[in-house]
Design a protein around this motif. Structure first.
Motif, mmCIF file in Angstrom:
data_model
loop_
_atom_site.group_PDB
_atom_site.id
_atom_site.type_symbol
_atom_site.label_atom_id
_atom_site.label_comp_id
_atom_site.label_asym_id
_atom_site.label_seq_id
_atom_site.Cartn_x
_atom_site.Cartn_y
_atom_site.Cartn_z
ATOM 1 N N ILE A 80 -13.579 2.845 7.371
ATOM 2 C CA ILE A 80 -13.918 1.955 8.478
ATOM 3 C C ILE A 80 -12.662 1.749 9.326
ATOM 4 N N LEU A 81 -12.832 1.855 10.637
ATOM 5 C CA LEU A 81 -11.740 1.622 11.574
ATOM 6 C C LEU A 81 -12.010 0.331 12.325
ATOM 7 N N LEU A 82 -11.003 -0.529 12.406
ATOM 8 C CA LEU A 82 -11.106 -1.796 13.112
ATOM 9 C C LEU A 82 -10.133 -1.792 14.282
ATOM 10 N N SER A 83 -10.609 -2.143 15.454
ATOM 11 C CA SER A 83 -9.756 -2.256 16.631
ATOM 12 C C SER A 83 -9.464 -3.735 16.856
ATOM 13 N N LEU A 84 -8.250 -4.158 16.513
ATOM 14 C CA LEU A 84 -7.847 -5.565 16.592
ATOM 15 C C LEU A 84 -7.147 -5.798 17.932
ATOM 16 N N ASN A 85 -7.831 -6.483 18.828
ATOM 17 C CA ASN A 85 -7.401 -6.599 20.212
ATOM 18 C C ASN A 85 -6.056 -7.307 20.380
ATOM 19 N N ILE A 86 -5.942 -8.543 20.014
ATOM 20 C CA ILE A 86 -4.726 -9.315 20.257
ATOM 21 C C ILE A 86 -3.580 -8.807 19.388
ATOM 22 N N LEU A 87 -3.861 -8.325 18.204
ATOM 23 C CA LEU A 87 -2.810 -7.760 17.360
ATOM 24 C C LEU A 87 -2.363 -6.390 17.867
ATOM 25 N N SER A 88 -3.141 -5.786 18.734
ATOM 26 C CA SER A 88 -2.834 -4.471 19.318
ATOM 27 C C SER A 88 -2.676 -3.402 18.238
ATOM 28 N N GLU A 89 -3.585 -3.412 17.294
ATOM 29 C CA GLU A 89 -3.553 -2.439 16.194
ATOM 30 C C GLU A 89 -4.926 -1.845 15.941
ATOM 31 N N VAL A 90 -4.924 -0.624 15.436
ATOM 32 C CA VAL A 90 -6.106 -0.012 14.842
ATOM 33 C C VAL A 90 -5.799 0.049 13.353
ATOM 34 N N LEU A 129 0.233 0.447 21.395
ATOM 35 C CA LEU A 129 -1.016 -0.078 21.938
ATOM 36 C C LEU A 129 -0.795 -1.507 22.424
ATOM 37 N N HIS A 130 -1.506 -1.882 23.474
ATOM 38 C CA HIS A 130 -1.398 -3.226 24.036
ATOM 39 C C HIS A 130 -2.796 -3.736 24.360
ATOM 40 N N CYS A 131 -3.330 -4.610 23.542
ATOM 41 C CA CYS A 131 -4.644 -5.233 23.753
ATOM 42 C C CYS A 131 -5.750 -4.214 24.008
ATOM 43 N N LYS A 132 -5.773 -3.147 23.227
ATOM 44 C CA LYS A 132 -6.808 -2.127 23.392
ATOM 45 C C LYS A 132 -8.159 -2.681 22.960
ATOM 46 N N HIS A 133 -9.212 -2.016 23.369
ATOM 47 C CA HIS A 133 -10.545 -2.534 23.100
ATOM 48 C C HIS A 133 -11.376 -1.710 22.131
ATOM 49 N N ALA A 134 -11.202 -0.430 22.095
ATOM 50 C CA ALA A 134 -12.099 0.372 21.269
ATOM 51 C C ALA A 134 -11.328 1.471 20.565
ATOM 52 N N VAL A 135 -11.957 1.993 19.546
ATOM 53 C CA VAL A 135 -11.395 3.134 18.827
ATOM 54 C C VAL A 135 -12.498 4.197 18.791
ATOM 55 N N SER A 136 -12.118 5.429 19.065
ATOM 56 C CA SER A 136 -13.070 6.531 19.034
ATOM 57 C C SER A 136 -12.540 7.614 18.096
ATOM 58 N N LEU A 137 -13.416 8.194 17.346
ATOM 59 C CA LEU A 137 -13.042 9.282 16.452
ATOM 60 C C LEU A 137 -13.161 10.606 17.169
ATOM 61 N N ILE A 138 -12.177 11.452 16.962
ATOM 62 C CA ILE A 138 -12.209 12.794 17.522
ATOM 63 C C ILE A 138 -12.477 13.748 16.375
ATOM 64 N N HIS A 139 -13.595 14.396 16.393
ATOM 65 C CA HIS A 139 -13.973 15.287 15.301
ATOM 66 C C HIS A 139 -13.425 16.701 15.525
ATOM 67 N N GLY A 140 -13.156 17.377 14.437
ATOM 68 C CA GLY A 140 -12.678 18.750 14.509
ATOM 69 C C GLY A 140 -11.166 18.866 14.562
ATOM 70 N N GLY A 141 -10.466 17.771 14.299
ATOM 71 C CA GLY A 141 -9.012 17.794 14.316
ATOM 72 C C GLY A 141 -8.436 18.178 12.963
ATOM 73 N N PRO A 142 -7.121 18.137 12.851
ATOM 74 C CA PRO A 142 -6.472 18.474 11.569
ATOM 75 C C PRO A 142 -7.003 17.590 10.443
ATOM 76 N N GLY A 143 -7.222 18.157 9.311
ATOM 77 C CA GLY A 143 -7.681 17.401 8.148
ATOM 78 C C GLY A 143 -9.193 17.304 8.014
ATOM 79 N N GLU A 144 -9.939 17.794 8.985
ATOM 80 C CA GLU A 144 -11.403 17.730 8.891
ATOM 81 C C GLU A 144 -11.957 19.063 8.454
#
Length: 144
Positions: A80-90, A129-144
């Motif tokens: 699960i990926l969480l996009s934490l806005n004010i903390l500016s972290e994924v 990152l600075h107050c980002k809003h969303a996280v998107s997965l990119i499929h087909g990258g290294p490790g997949e």
């Protein structure tokens, strides 16, 4: 503050834990409108359009400092990926564990990206990152 409590620890030494006491410089408004941190004489006239609603710039303790804008499920890795806005972290956490396991080390953060200050690891120089809003997965990258 109680150094003898079971849940007390050194935030910078605990990569897998989330510091719920972290608040960015200037609080929520300072994070969203960095100009509020400038001396008033040099501050632009509200370039972002965000109002302070009578609250002094730099105040902390907002009710929604752990706001999560996005929760995404990585089916390929069962995470699960969480996009934490004010903390500016994924933050990436495991999905394939029980509630009991989540209370222990198995429930720790697996990976985090965006703002090393949240874990007291560095200064603004490495914040990506600075107050980002969303996280998107990119499929087909290294490790997949």
């Amino acid at each position: 503050y109680n150094a003898k409590a079971a849940n007390f620890g050194d935030v910078s030494a605990e990569y897998g834990k989330l510091d719920i006491n972290y608040c960015p410089a200037g609080g929520k408004l300072g994070c969203r409108n960095r100009d509020l941190l400038l001396p008033e004489a040099t501050r632009p006239t509200n370039p972002s359009g965000l109002a302070t609603f009578g609250r002094a710039p730099g105040s902390t303790g907002e009710k929604d400092w752990l706001h999560c804008n996005c929760v995404a499920y990585d089916k390929a890795n069962d995470r699960i990926l969480l996009s934490l806005n004010i903390l500016s972290e994924v933050v990436v956490i495991p999905h394939n564990i029980t509630t009991g396991q989540a209370r222990g080390p198995e429930g720790d953060i697996l990976y985090r990206f965006g703002n090393p200050r949240v874990r007291r690891a560095d200064d603004d120089g490495d914040q990506l990152l600075h107050c980002k809003h969303a996280v998107s997965l990119i499929h087909g990258g290294p490790g997949e």
